[in-house]
Design a protein around this motif. Sequence first.
Motif, PDB file in Angstrom:
ATOM      1  N   GLU A 215       0.834  -1.203   0.000  1.00 30.70           N
ATOM      2  CA  GLU A 215       0.000   0.000   0.000  1.00 30.70           C
ATOM      3  C   GLU A 215       0.871   1.256   0.000  1.00 30.70           C
ATOM      4  O   GLU A 215       0.455   2.305  -0.484  1.00 30.70           O
ATOM      5  CB  GLU A 215      -0.897   0.049   1.245  1.00 30.70           C
TER       6      GLU A 215
ATOM      7  N   MET B  72       4.872   3.272  -4.041  1.00 35.73           N
ATOM      8  CA  MET B  72       4.245   4.126  -5.048  1.00 35.73           C
ATOM      9  C   MET B  72       4.770   3.879  -6.450  1.00 35.73           C
ATOM     10  O   MET B  72       4.121   4.245  -7.419  1.00 35.73           O
ATOM     11  CB  MET B  72       4.417   5.608  -4.664  1.00 35.73           C
TER      12      MET B  72
ATOM     13  N   PHE C 192       6.859   1.073  -9.250  1.00 35.54           N
ATOM     14  CA  PHE C 192       7.189  -0.319  -9.546  1.00 35.54           C
ATOM     15  C   PHE C 192       8.092  -0.376 -10.779  1.00 35.54           C
ATOM     16  O   PHE C 192       7.898   0.396 -11.707  1.00 35.54           O
ATOM     17  CB  PHE C 192       5.923  -1.116  -9.847  1.00 35.54           C
TER      18      PHE C 192
ATOM     19  N   TYR D 142      -2.132 -11.236 -10.874  1.00 40.00           N
ATOM     20  CA  TYR D 142      -3.212 -11.076 -11.852  1.00 40.00           C
ATOM     21  C   TYR D 142      -3.101 -12.254 -12.805  1.00 40.00           C
ATOM     22  O   TYR D 142      -2.188 -12.305 -13.640  1.00 40.00           O
ATOM     23  CB  TYR D 142      -3.071  -9.743 -12.603  1.00 40.00           C
TER      24      TYR D 142
ATOM     25  N   LEU E  78      -1.538   2.933 -13.456  1.00 43.58           N
ATOM     26  CA  LEU E  78      -0.080   2.783 -13.394  1.00 43.58           C
ATOM     27  C   LEU E  78       0.478   3.640 -14.520  1.00 43.58           C
ATOM     28  O   LEU E  78       0.466   3.254 -15.691  1.00 43.58           O
ATOM     29  CB  LEU E  78       0.297   1.311 -13.536  1.00 43.58           C
TER      30      LEU E  78
ATOM     31  N   ASN F 170       6.397   6.373 -16.058  1.00 40.79           N
ATOM     32  CA  ASN F 170       7.300   7.438 -15.609  1.00 40.79           C
ATOM     33  C   ASN F 170       8.181   7.938 -16.747  1.00 40.79           C
ATOM     34  O   ASN F 170       8.522   9.117 -16.800  1.00 40.79           O
ATOM     35  CB  ASN F 170       8.180   6.942 -14.457  1.00 40.79           C
TER      36      ASN F 170
ATOM     37  N   THR G 285       9.447   1.961 -15.507  1.00 41.12           N
ATOM     38  CA  THR G 285       8.851   2.154 -14.181  1.00 41.12           C
ATOM     39  C   THR G 285       7.515   2.879 -14.289  1.00 41.12           C
ATOM     40  O   THR G 285       7.293   3.669 -15.213  1.00 41.12           O
ATOM     41  CB  THR G 285       9.786   2.926 -13.221  1.00 41.12           C
ATOM     42  N   PHE G 286       6.673   2.578 -13.339  1.00 42.87           N
ATOM     43  CA  PHE G 286       5.312   3.111 -13.319  1.00 42.87           C
ATOM     44  C   PHE G 286       5.004   3.653 -11.933  1.00 42.87           C
ATOM     45  O   PHE G 286       5.433   3.083 -10.929  1.00 42.87           O
ATOM     46  CB  PHE G 286       4.307   1.996 -13.623  1.00 42.87           C
ATOM     47  N   THR G 287       4.232   4.746 -11.902  1.00 39.35           N
ATOM     48  CA  THR G 287       3.761   5.264 -10.620  1.00 39.35           C
ATOM     49  C   THR G 287       2.286   4.938 -10.461  1.00 39.35           C
ATOM     50  O   THR G 287       1.516   5.017 -11.411  1.00 39.35           O
ATOM     51  CB  THR G 287       3.996   6.783 -10.519  1.00 39.35           C
ATOM     52  N   LYS G 288       1.935   4.565  -9.264  1.00 40.33           N
ATOM     53  CA  LYS G 288       0.591   4.080  -8.917  1.00 40.33           C
ATOM     54  C   LYS G 288      -0.287   5.223  -8.429  1.00 40.33           C
ATOM     55  O   LYS G 288       0.141   6.013  -7.563  1.00 40.33           O
ATOM     56  CB  LYS G 288       0.770   3.038  -7.796  1.00 40.33           C
TER      57      LYS G 288
ATOM     58  N   GLN H  94      -3.783  -5.499  -1.330  1.00 35.81           N
ATOM     59  CA  GLN H  94      -3.022  -4.278  -1.125  1.00 35.81           C
ATOM     60  C   GLN H  94      -3.546  -3.117  -1.981  1.00 35.81           C
ATOM     61  O   GLN H  94      -3.571  -1.967  -1.531  1.00 35.81           O
ATOM     62  CB  GLN H  94      -1.538  -4.512  -1.452  1.00 35.81           C
ATOM     63  N   HIS H  95      -3.951  -3.421  -3.199  1.00 37.62           N
ATOM     64  CA  HIS H  95      -4.475  -2.350  -4.055  1.00 37.62           C
ATOM     65  C   HIS H  95      -5.793  -1.811  -3.494  1.00 37.62           C
ATOM     66  O   HIS H  95      -6.046  -0.606  -3.522  1.00 37.62           O
ATOM     67  CB  HIS H  95      -4.686  -2.858  -5.482  1.00 37.62           C
TER      68      HIS H  95
ATOM     69  N   ARG I 256      -6.746  -1.843  -0.362  1.00 37.69           N
ATOM     70  CA  ARG I 256      -6.485  -1.040   0.848  1.00 37.69           C
ATOM     71  C   ARG I 256      -5.901   0.323   0.486  1.00 37.69           C
ATOM     72  O   ARG I 256      -6.233   1.331   1.100  1.00 37.69           O
ATOM     73  CB  ARG I 256      -5.542  -1.803   1.787  1.00 37.69           C
ATOM     74  N   PHE I 257      -5.060   0.365  -0.536  1.00 34.29           N
ATOM     75  CA  PHE I 257      -4.509   1.644  -0.990  1.00 34.29           C
ATOM     76  C   PHE I 257      -5.631   2.574  -1.468  1.00 34.29           C
ATOM     77  O   PHE I 257      -5.650   3.759  -1.140  1.00 34.29           O
ATOM     78  CB  PHE I 257      -3.501   1.398  -2.115  1.00 34.29           C
TER      79      PHE I 257
ATOM     80  N   ALA J  39      -8.462  -5.418  -8.369  1.00 35.73           N
ATOM     81  CA  ALA J  39      -8.764  -4.070  -8.848  1.00 35.73           C
ATOM     82  C   ALA J  39      -8.479  -3.997 -10.344  1.00 35.73           C
ATOM     83  O   ALA J  39      -7.530  -4.622 -10.825  1.00 35.73           O
ATOM     84  CB  ALA J  39      -7.891  -3.055  -8.118  1.00 35.73           C
ATOM     85  N   GLY J  40      -9.287  -3.276 -11.062  1.00 35.26           N
ATOM     86  CA  GLY J  40      -8.960  -2.971 -12.446  1.00 35.26           C
ATOM     87  C   GLY J  40      -7.658  -2.202 -12.499  1.00 35.26           C
ATOM     88  O   GLY J  40      -7.329  -1.457 -11.575  1.00 35.26           O
ATOM     89  N   LEU J  41      -6.903  -2.392 -13.577  1.00 34.77           N
ATOM     90  CA  LEU J  41      -5.639  -1.672 -13.753  1.00 34.77           C
ATOM     91  C   LEU J  41      -5.663  -0.936 -15.087  1.00 34.77           C
ATOM     92  O   LEU J  41      -6.213  -1.432 -16.073  1.00 34.77           O
ATOM     93  CB  LEU J  41      -4.457  -2.649 -13.805  1.00 34.77           C
TER      94      LEU J  41
ATOM     95  N   PHE K 120      -2.633   0.688 -17.315  1.00 32.80           N
ATOM     96  CA  PHE K 120      -1.264   1.109 -17.610  1.00 32.80           C
ATOM     97  C   PHE K 120      -1.358   2.171 -18.693  1.00 32.80           C
ATOM     98  O   PHE K 120      -1.900   1.914 -19.765  1.00 32.80           O
ATOM     99  CB  PHE K 120      -0.445  -0.052 -18.169  1.00 32.80           C
TER     100      PHE K 120
END
Lengths: 326, 326, 326, 326
Positions: free
Chosen positions: B33, B36, B38, B116, C23, C26, C37-40, C70-71, C73-74, C98-100, C102
């Motif tokens: 959580e 931020m 990945f 997933y 996601l 970056n 890399t990706f930011t959430k 975890q997603h 809860r975030f 959770a749906g994502l 990118f």
Amino acid sequence: MAFTFNQDRELDIITIGRACIDLNANEYNRPMEETMTFTKYVGGSPANIAIGSSKLGLKAGFIGKIPKDQHGRFIQRYMNEKGVDTSNMVVDTDGRRAGLAFTEILSPSECSILMYRENVADLYLEPSEVNEDYIKKAKILLVSGTALALSPSREAVIKAISLAKKHDVKVIFELDYRPYTWHSQEETSIYYSLVAELSDVVIGTRDEYDVMENLASPGNNDETMKYLFAHGAELVVIKHGVAGSYAYEPNGTVHHGQAYKTNVLKTFGAGDSYASAFLYAIISGKDYETALKYGSASASIVVSKHSSSEAMPTVQEIEQFIRDRS
Amino acid sequence: MAFTFNQDRELDIITIGRACIDLNANEYNRPMEETMTFTKYVGGSPANIAIGSSKLGLKAGFIGKIPKDQHGRFIQRYMNEKGVDTSNMVVDTDGRRAGLAFTEILSPSECSILMYRENVADLYLEPSEVNEDYIKKAKILLVSGTALALSPSREAVIKAISLAKKHDVKVIFELDYRPYTWHSQEETSIYYSLVAELSDVVIGTRDEYDVMENLASPGNNDETMKYLFAHGAELVVIKHGVAGSYAYEPNGTVHHGQAYKTNVLKTFGAGDSYASAFLYAIISGKDYETALKYGSASASIVVSKHSSSEAMPTVQEIEQFIRDRS
Amino acid sequence: MAFTFNQDRELDIITIGRACIDLNANEYNRPMEETMTFTKYVGGSPANIAIGSSKLGLKAGFIGKIPKDQHGRFIQRYMNEKGVDTSNMVVDTDGRRAGLAFTEILSPSECSILMYRENVADLYLEPSEVNEDYIKKAKILLVSGTALALSPSREAVIKAISLAKKHDVKVIFELDYRPYTWHSQEETSIYYSLVAELSDVVIGTRDEYDVMENLASPGNNDETMKYLFAHGAELVVIKHGVAGSYAYEPNGTVHHGQAYKTNVLKTFGAGDSYASAFLYAIISGKDYETALKYGSASASIVVSKHSSSEAMPTVQEIEQFIRDRS
Amino acid sequence: MAFTFNQDRELDIITIGRACIDLNANEYNRPMEETMTFTKYVGGSPANIAIGSSKLGLKAGFIGKIPKDQHGRFIQRYMNEKGVDTSNMVVDTDGRRAGLAFTEILSPSECSILMYRENVADLYLEPSEVNEDYIKKAKILLVSGTALALSPSREAVIKAISLAKKHDVKVIFELDYRPYTWHSQEETSIYYSLVAELSDVVIGTRDEYDVMENLASPGNNDETMKYLFAHGAELVVIKHGVAGSYAYEPNGTVHHGQAYKTNVLKTFGAGDSYASAFLYAIISGKDYETALKYGSASASIVVSKHSSSEAMPTVQEIEQFIRDRS
């Protein structure tokens, strides 16, 4: 040669797979659109073989899942009445139905079946519902190819075979190929090969072996023998319709059994009655020549009658039939 | 003893199964959580083993289905760059996605993965997409257990094994058990047993063998050996975590390899790097003692780094690592 | 004219539908294959609108189903921190994810999204999880079109609308059309029409109205107005991209709002930020002209930044932005 | 008052929904396990109503999907022979089957049905298969509640209603509630409410209205009227079994029709024959009192006979029956 197996077992044969409902056209020699009434029978290859075997005097048991409804209760009651041990029949609790087969008899040689096989109870037999203590009571376990068509029935059957091998129960594989339910012939071929390689006896029509070998054009029996005997089969039976059937042994011996002429009403039920009588003969210690005759005679008797299960002959009927044609 | 195989083959190893995307937490030692960002890597056990093997100098190929999207293209490009032959990778045309693994590193010993795996491309590899001419080019075929979890990938793998056996390609079964996707442990056990009985080499953790044997409490290696050697295995590797790993031979010889201590960042990737290096060693003709060392060293190197695929070591790194700990 | 609604309610706005994970690349201005890399961020139109509204000072609530991971809860934690009431968020108990999304930013005008929407938690909101006592606390209920794409979320939304109408809560329909998940445009059209006919305010792009009307070629706003006002709409907003947006009233009045030029980073998030600010304005009693300006300004601010949710502006930012361009 | 509608239409009534196969026990007053033969009839509420209407002299059409098999051909042929226009019947091309209803008549008051409704053709009617030009030819469109149970049939029906309203075709909603197929009573309630709010006439039993209103205990007719008349219904018919039926008008008028005593063979088919005769009466311009008598008489005639469709009475039979009981 004669077939050998563990004699010291309570049950002669256990069949595993589907028990369904046949709805046979009462008015026939016409399209089903014009049939207005149907008679109900128990159907499904492994159920028919259990019934046929029991009628021939074998101690037969059946493993399969039936619906919790009127059709399910009819199936269980009927098989019980015919002497089949149904202690390991499982009742579905998820509202699934029995498979149905409406038969259409356009003419004695043009028969077709309108199948209801969506989400049927028999294909939902779980591996956990196959009982090791039961399997090990049998001399032979007969596996129907159709029970491999979908999970979890597929895995239940693979487990049953594994238990049979562990406990020295002979595995008979009746190819019993029905294209519905299978995704592709290649998928069928993969599971048929896997199970055939594990079986002691394989029985089917030439067409069914072609499916097992995933052939686009008809294969030949010699190739099939080379393949199956390399994996340990003891006996392979290939049926060629009016040209009769063949029993092959690993030592190269080939037995031929002729098909008997009869007054055909419909083609359904021939395979199941053949298997019942052939297996009865080899379990009774008869030689393969005789077993082929018994199989052919039994098939001829059933195709001349209205049902598959109800028409299964007795030993006396089979022997009389053979004598009449000798 | 050393492992023997058909030397005269173009490819050292073909792996079959999933190639996926790992999304590894850049901020770790915390719940996901709070992560931020990945970093993206190629993941999936058989893809990692192909990459790891290639990095060790083996000629490696991969059979699997990837999505027709950016993740799929990344996977193919990356594996190609690492020297893996991707000529038999298949691109999905039904809009399916790559499997994803978001890694959470709470602490070096508390790692978990948010998977997933719904309707992922890799599980839709079709038997018709497994190419006989390709399989027969390999010395060994490595099969990942997860690829057996669902149809049609399950049947594609069974077909690949059947082709491997036909063409004298050694079959290595990496148990690679992931509970998701499987319906039950009993189902897993049925397919794991079926495939293990057909394999020349089986590799897994003790826990994974317990799943294969459908045991409720931990089994023992002797029973496992009795079972697998009865079906023709040549080599069985059982990993016991910090207690090291064992290689068993049918003649009763047992080899033990110790686990190396290292500065653990996370536990992911240990199994794949172990398998790559172990297989590299036996294909290179090294003895089993040495192969166990290579496996352990490779695993230790990978768990000290951020990724699974990208961190796969070279032969020099492995040998240096072993020397440093001798 | 100004929008009228029941003032005497605890919550200004409740949004219903999906809360997902974005996601965001970056490294951008390149194909996603080259993004490492990706930011959430929290994403999903109705979640973004709740967040945006809350940031503008409205009391906002959210109804939707999030995963138990975890997603999930975030998402809950983030929305809470932004002031959104999450008391009616429901946690999935069936292992759904959770749906994502990118995001790929090839260039400021060429953006695309790689979606993960298989079996996502948000589409499994049940009608029984929509709470009448909660709905009736709101001035307006904002419904996202995507939540109509699949059962049971579809029925949950229809129930929410029915409860809103029963309790005099204004229904705002944000068309929010995403082709994935829907079986066909005709299916979308059927549900979009059904819901639009029940709504007080409808907001969408011209393209989205074309889907609602199941048109093969672009429709015209006059026809759309005739249709929607015949079914009782009070306000219809149609967005035409760089050509600005229009607000139509049943009495024939049309308001036009221009689009603001800005330094575009990506196109995502424009619609959600537009809706948040437009609704903020009308709930605050501002006239429609002003509301159109607020919507456009908010959209322009968000498309110049990296995220959709995190970039949602404050009232001060919006008003400053408008002043700067006057 | 009498019912008013657009007189200038080619067809009196179009029904939309399922056409199935009834398999009625020939041996009855016993559990179905003991029934050995069955007679085949066309079944399914909207098919029966089309057949019943046609037999009463109305010009009736039918929209629905039938299988491409012997049962499908029988359905089409039979309905055609009874004068129903089947030009807008659609033939399934995906191998789906007709729904089946095996009837069990334990006693005249204890009847049950063993349903086959898995993946049946009728529930796969697509919106694109509903023809605007056909709908607009009708005076009234009768919608069966069961057709709302699953997509895409659900959307096809919603589209048909929308087209009916566009072309001034009166919408009659026959609740026809069957619990199978529906996921929950709440789901049923959501669609039943949605469609009832759009309908001109609603017909059902008190139990069915309780489902529509999602009530745990029996509701009362006054509340139901308040709800339906608020949404524009013109006529509401509520059937109370042996206590007779009621027709409610928005102006507060209530008409009561008594149930006729008869020699009941089974309870099936009562609702369909009631609807056929009631609609025949109101389309023929008879007053509501008379229509209630026609409905009750028709129902009484059908429950005394073996089938539902084949037993549908003529006007002469109905009128004779009423005279005999006056």
